[in-house]
Motif scaffolding. Structure first.
Motif, PDB file in Angstrom:
ATOM      1  N   LYS A 216       0.832  -1.202   0.000  1.00 59.45           N
ATOM      2  CA  LYS A 216       0.000   0.000   0.000  1.00 59.45           C
ATOM      3  C   LYS A 216       0.867   1.252   0.000  1.00 59.45           C
ATOM      4  O   LYS A 216       0.608   2.209  -0.749  1.00 59.45           O
ATOM      5  CB  LYS A 216      -0.921  -0.011   1.220  1.00 59.45           C
ATOM      6  CG  LYS A 216      -1.830   1.207   1.309  1.00 59.45           C
ATOM      7  CD  LYS A 216      -2.714   1.141   2.550  1.00 59.45           C
ATOM      8  CE  LYS A 216      -3.592   2.383   2.656  1.00 59.45           C
ATOM      9  NZ  LYS A 216      -4.442   2.338   3.882  1.00 59.45           N
ATOM     10  N   LYS A 218       3.977   1.530  -1.021  1.00 56.26           N
ATOM     11  CA  LYS A 218       4.693   1.642  -2.290  1.00 56.26           C
ATOM     12  C   LYS A 218       3.797   2.244  -3.368  1.00 56.26           C
ATOM     13  O   LYS A 218       4.217   3.120  -4.129  1.00 56.26           O
ATOM     14  CB  LYS A 218       5.204   0.274  -2.734  1.00 56.26           C
ATOM     15  CG  LYS A 218       6.094   0.347  -3.981  1.00 56.26           C
ATOM     16  CD  LYS A 218       6.643  -1.009  -4.362  1.00 56.26           C
ATOM     17  CE  LYS A 218       5.614  -1.836  -5.078  1.00 56.26           C
ATOM     18  NZ  LYS A 218       6.198  -3.069  -5.673  1.00 56.26           N
ATOM     19  N   LYS A 219       2.547   1.805  -3.416  1.00 53.96           N
ATOM     20  CA  LYS A 219       1.611   2.329  -4.409  1.00 53.96           C
ATOM     21  C   LYS A 219       1.366   3.822  -4.199  1.00 53.96           C
ATOM     22  O   LYS A 219       1.241   4.584  -5.165  1.00 53.96           O
ATOM     23  CB  LYS A 219       0.294   1.562  -4.346  1.00 53.96           C
ATOM     24  CG  LYS A 219       0.383   0.149  -4.907  1.00 53.96           C
ATOM     25  CD  LYS A 219      -0.955  -0.566  -4.821  1.00 53.96           C
ATOM     26  CE  LYS A 219      -0.882  -1.951  -5.441  1.00 53.96           C
ATOM     27  NZ  LYS A 219      -2.183  -2.667  -5.332  1.00 53.96           N
ATOM     28  N   ILE A 222       4.386   5.642  -5.539  1.00 52.10           N
ATOM     29  CA  ILE A 222       4.373   5.603  -7.004  1.00 52.10           C
ATOM     30  C   ILE A 222       3.396   6.639  -7.539  1.00 52.10           C
ATOM     31  O   ILE A 222       3.686   7.351  -8.513  1.00 52.10           O
ATOM     32  CB  ILE A 222       3.990   4.195  -7.509  1.00 52.10           C
ATOM     33  CG1 ILE A 222       5.115   3.204  -7.202  1.00 52.10           C
ATOM     34  CG2 ILE A 222       3.706   4.206  -9.009  1.00 52.10           C
ATOM     35  CD1 ILE A 222       4.753   1.757  -7.512  1.00 52.10           C
ATOM     36  N   LEU A 223       2.231   6.741  -6.897  1.00 54.27           N
ATOM     37  CA  LEU A 223       1.230   7.724  -7.310  1.00 54.27           C
ATOM     38  C   LEU A 223       1.766   9.142  -7.155  1.00 54.27           C
ATOM     39  O   LEU A 223       1.584   9.992  -8.041  1.00 54.27           O
ATOM     40  CB  LEU A 223      -0.045   7.544  -6.484  1.00 54.27           C
ATOM     41  CG  LEU A 223      -1.189   8.532  -6.771  1.00 54.27           C
ATOM     42  CD1 LEU A 223      -1.646   8.416  -8.218  1.00 54.27           C
ATOM     43  CD2 LEU A 223      -2.359   8.278  -5.818  1.00 54.27           C
TER      44      LEU A 223
END
Length: 272
Positions: A216, A218-219, A222-223
């Motif tokens: 979660k 990491k996402k 990335i966003l």
């Protein structure tokens, strides 16, 4: 069988090599440590381990230069993933972990150090420049400013003329431009560092709830990095002020330019 080198032993060597600007300090130990970390997650033979050490040594200089973009707290993760990428390209095997997840490359370098740039990427970059040249000069300049695209001589000359016309100091403009690019690189580097951190933690974690939380996080990073990349380099207001035109005119030029690029068949700004 290769000797074992602990994390707590390799990190001081990296710090020493950085402070002395001498990567040879750890040229013997670092490849062995990287391959040892690789072997913990991949079933590789002793022969493959030796081949990987040689492979890493062949690209050591470039790898070391790339690693300098990472903070010392993230650099071990960089070296681990670099080893995985080199292994993947050396032996051409696509492996999936027990969890069913592919291990993704999420670093500032776009290609393995021992591979040539795919011709299609070069072609798309060239196509962007060709399509940019077909646009009206002012439209091309507006696009170049918003997305920080490489300018050819005609755009550079128009920019200089516009800056003089609007009373901007040329030297100050280019100094601030360099500072703006530097800040952008710093932001992207920090965001990439956080992605690196959680990529490494996710890969090393075994407890399901912890892995779920790392994924979660990491996402989210990335966003954030995607949003930072998509953000305009120069805003519509800044472009209008630089060129002495209205914001409505800027929007019209952007709309026209993007439309022409899309007609070429792809979102060419992706390759900027």
């Amino acid at each position: 069988m290769l000797p074992k080198i602990l994390d707590e032993n390799i990190l001081p060597l990296i710090e020493k090599a950085r402070s002395n600007n001498d990567p040879n300090i750890l040229k013997e130990e670092l490849p062995i440590w990287m391959v040892d970390r690789l072997a913990k997650k991949r079933k590789i033979t002793d022969d493959e381990s030796c081949e990987m050490v040689v492979t890493i040594l062949e690209v050591f200089s470039k790898m070391w230069t790339l690693s300098l973009n990472y903070h010392i707290t993230n650099v071990l993760g960089f070296f681990v993933t670099y080893a995985f990428n080199q292994y993947r390209n050396r032996f051409r095997r696509t492996e999936i972990s027990e969890s069913g997840e592919l291990y993704l490359q999420l670093w500032n370098y776009d290609l393995p150090a021992n591979e040539e740039i795919p011709i299609e990427i070069l072609e798309e970059g060239n196509l962007l420049q060709l399509e940019l040249e077909k646009l009206p000069t002012l439209t091309g300049l507006v696009l170049a400013l918003q997305f920080d695209l490489r300018m050819k001589q005609n755009l550079k000359q128009l920019l200089l003329w516009k800056l003089r016309e609007t009373g901007h100091d040329i030297e100050i403009f280019y100094r601030e431009l360099d500072e703006k690019r530097f800040r952008q690189r710093q932001i992207l580097s920090r965001l990439s560092g956080m992605i690196t951190r959680y990529t490494r933690k996710l890969y090393e974690a075994t407890e399901p709830n912890r892995r779920k939380w790392y994924l979660k996080q990491k996402k989210l990073w990335i966003l954030r990095r995607t949003r930072a990349i998509d953000r305009s380099f120069f805003s519509e207001r800044e472009i209008a002020k630089l060129l002495g035109i209205s914001r409505k005119a800027v929007r019209n030029h952007l709309s026209q330019g993007k439309h022409q690029l899309r007609k070429a068949g792809k979102d060419l700004l992706h390759y900027a």
